[in-house]
Scaffold this motif. Structure first.
Motif, short mmCIF file in Angstrom:
data_model
loop_
_atom_site.label_atom_id
_atom_site.label_comp_id
_atom_site.label_asym_id
_atom_site.label_seq_id
_atom_site.Cartn_x
_atom_site.Cartn_y
_atom_site.Cartn_z
N THR A 92 -36.48 -26.21 30.82
CA THR A 92 -36.21 -25.26 31.90
C THR A 92 -36.20 -25.95 33.26
OG1 THR A 92 -37.05 -23.33 33.07
CG2 THR A 92 -38.67 -24.62 31.85
N CYS A 93 -35.17 -25.66 34.03
CA CYS A 93 -35.05 -26.24 35.36
C CYS A 93 -36.10 -25.69 36.33
CB CYS A 93 -33.65 -25.97 35.92
SG CYS A 93 -33.22 -24.22 36.05
N PHE A 94 -36.73 -24.58 35.97
CA PHE A 94 -37.72 -23.95 36.84
C PHE A 94 -39.08 -24.64 36.77
CE2 PHE A 94 -34.85 -20.31 35.69
CZ PHE A 94 -34.21 -20.25 36.91
N LEU A 95 -39.28 -25.49 35.76
CA LEU A 95 -40.57 -26.18 35.59
C LEU A 95 -40.37 -27.68 35.40
CD1 LEU A 95 -42.37 -23.64 33.20
CD2 LEU A 95 -42.67 -23.88 35.68
N GLY A 96 -39.45 -28.23 36.16
CA GLY A 96 -39.22 -29.67 36.08
C GLY A 96 -38.65 -30.11 34.75
N PHE A 97 -37.88 -29.24 34.13
CA PHE A 97 -37.22 -29.52 32.84
C PHE A 97 -38.22 -29.78 31.72
CE2 PHE A 97 -34.13 -30.52 36.13
CZ PHE A 97 -33.05 -29.76 35.70
N ARG A 98 -39.35 -29.12 31.79
CA ARG A 98 -40.35 -29.15 30.71
C ARG A 98 -40.60 -27.71 30.29
NH1 ARG A 98 -45.50 -32.61 32.20
NH2 ARG A 98 -45.88 -32.15 30.00
N GLY A 99 -40.25 -27.39 29.06
CA GLY A 99 -40.37 -26.02 28.60
C GLY A 99 -41.09 -25.89 27.27
N GLY A 100 -40.75 -24.84 26.53
CA GLY A 100 -41.37 -24.60 25.24
C GLY A 100 -40.75 -25.45 24.14
N LYS A 101 -41.20 -25.20 22.92
CA LYS A 101 -40.73 -25.99 21.78
C LYS A 101 -39.53 -25.37 21.08
CE LYS A 101 -45.19 -28.21 21.20
NZ LYS A 101 -46.35 -28.50 20.34
N GLY A 102 -39.13 -24.20 21.53
CA GLY A 102 -37.85 -23.65 21.11
C GLY A 102 -37.85 -22.78 19.87
N VAL A 103 -38.99 -22.54 19.26
CA VAL A 103 -39.01 -21.83 17.98
C VAL A 103 -38.62 -20.36 18.15
CG1 VAL A 103 -40.44 -21.11 16.03
CG2 VAL A 103 -40.71 -23.39 16.99
N ALA A 104 -39.27 -19.64 19.06
CA ALA A 104 -38.99 -18.21 19.22
C ALA A 104 -37.57 -17.97 19.71
CB ALA A 104 -39.99 -17.59 20.20
N THR A 105 -37.12 -18.76 20.69
CA THR A 105 -35.77 -18.59 21.22
C THR A 105 -34.73 -18.96 20.17
OG1 THR A 105 -36.56 -19.02 23.46
CG2 THR A 105 -34.20 -19.24 23.08
N THR A 106 -34.98 -20.03 19.42
CA THR A 106 -34.06 -20.41 18.34
C THR A 106 -33.99 -19.32 17.30
OG1 THR A 106 -34.49 -22.78 18.68
CG2 THR A 106 -33.58 -22.13 16.55
N ALA A 107 -35.13 -18.70 17.00
CA ALA A 107 -35.13 -17.59 16.03
C ALA A 107 -34.25 -16.45 16.52
CB ALA A 107 -36.56 -17.10 15.80
N GLY A 108 -34.34 -16.13 17.81
CA GLY A 108 -33.51 -15.08 18.36
C GLY A 108 -32.03 -15.41 18.27
#
Length: 214
Positions: free
Chosen positions: A102-118
């Motif tokens: 995420t660009c809002f946190l210095g390009f450090r975000g989550g591990k992608g599991v929940a969003t990938t599931a969606g």
């Protein structure tokens, strides 16, 4: 096309886990596993907050992709051609990359599991259900979220290769784009779990069945 992809990236980049932590006066990047995903939110903030973060991260993957599948045919004029499928796959990538970097946190975000599931449930419910079933089995046996997520990523890749044809009528099929998508996203999920893999190998990964990982 560029504006469309940027828009989808920004949707995925909304850091719901970080925002939930800030509401509680906590920076999830400094607590627990220092990740802004739903699992760390669950551990640090409690199950209600963790579940809320999971649902929001899931929906920010599901809704944009579901929308793309319904809107893009009007923009491309061909729901089965290369233009349509390229835009769909790029939209899926953009949402997931927005979450994981995420660009809002210095390009450090989550591990992608929940969003990938969606994204998966919007894109191909069959692949999504197969991956979910593997996640539930491993989670039920081990109680380790990261292990279940890693197995589900591998199963997702295998299911994608099994379901989508690489060639059709002797020509390369646009469906090959989805095979590439599942492969790259699965690899990304595994990459984002490299610290968890190290703890799994050391036997120190957290299990919901005990205070100390089995």
């Amino acid at each position: 096309m560029i504006a469309w992809i940027v828009f989808y990236y920004l949707i995925g980049a909304i850091p719901f886990g970080y925002l939930a932590g800030r509401i509680r006066g906590i920076d999830l990047r400094q607590q627990g596993s220092r990740n802004i995903g739903a699992t760390n939110a669950w551990r640090v903030l409690g199950w209600k907050w963790g579940l809320s973060v999971f649902i929001l991260d899931f929906l920010k993957g599901f809704i944009p992709v579901f929308g793309a599948l319904n809107w893009l045919p009007f923009l491309t004029g061909d729901a089965g051609g290369w233009d349509f499928n390229v835009l769909v796959v790029l939209s899926c990538f953009a949402v997931i990359l927005g979450h994981t970097y995420t660009c809002f946190l210095g390009f450090r975000g989550g591990k992608g599991v929940a969003t990938t599931a969606g994204v998966l449930f919007a894109l191909n419910p069959v692949v999504a259900c197969v991956a979910l079933a593997s996640w539930l089995v491993v989670m039920g046996i081990s109680g380790i979220v990261s292990l279940a997520s890693l197995v589900a990523a591998v199963v997702m890749i295998a299911a994608g290769w099994w379901i989508y044809p690489l060639c059709q009528d002797g020509d390369v099929s646009p469906q090959i784009l989805y095979v590439a998508f599942f492969t790259v996203v699965g690899a990304l999920v595994i990459l984002k779990h490299r610290s968890n893999i190290a703890r799994l190998l050391n036997g120190t990964e957290h299990s919901f069945y005990s205070k100390k990982s089995k």
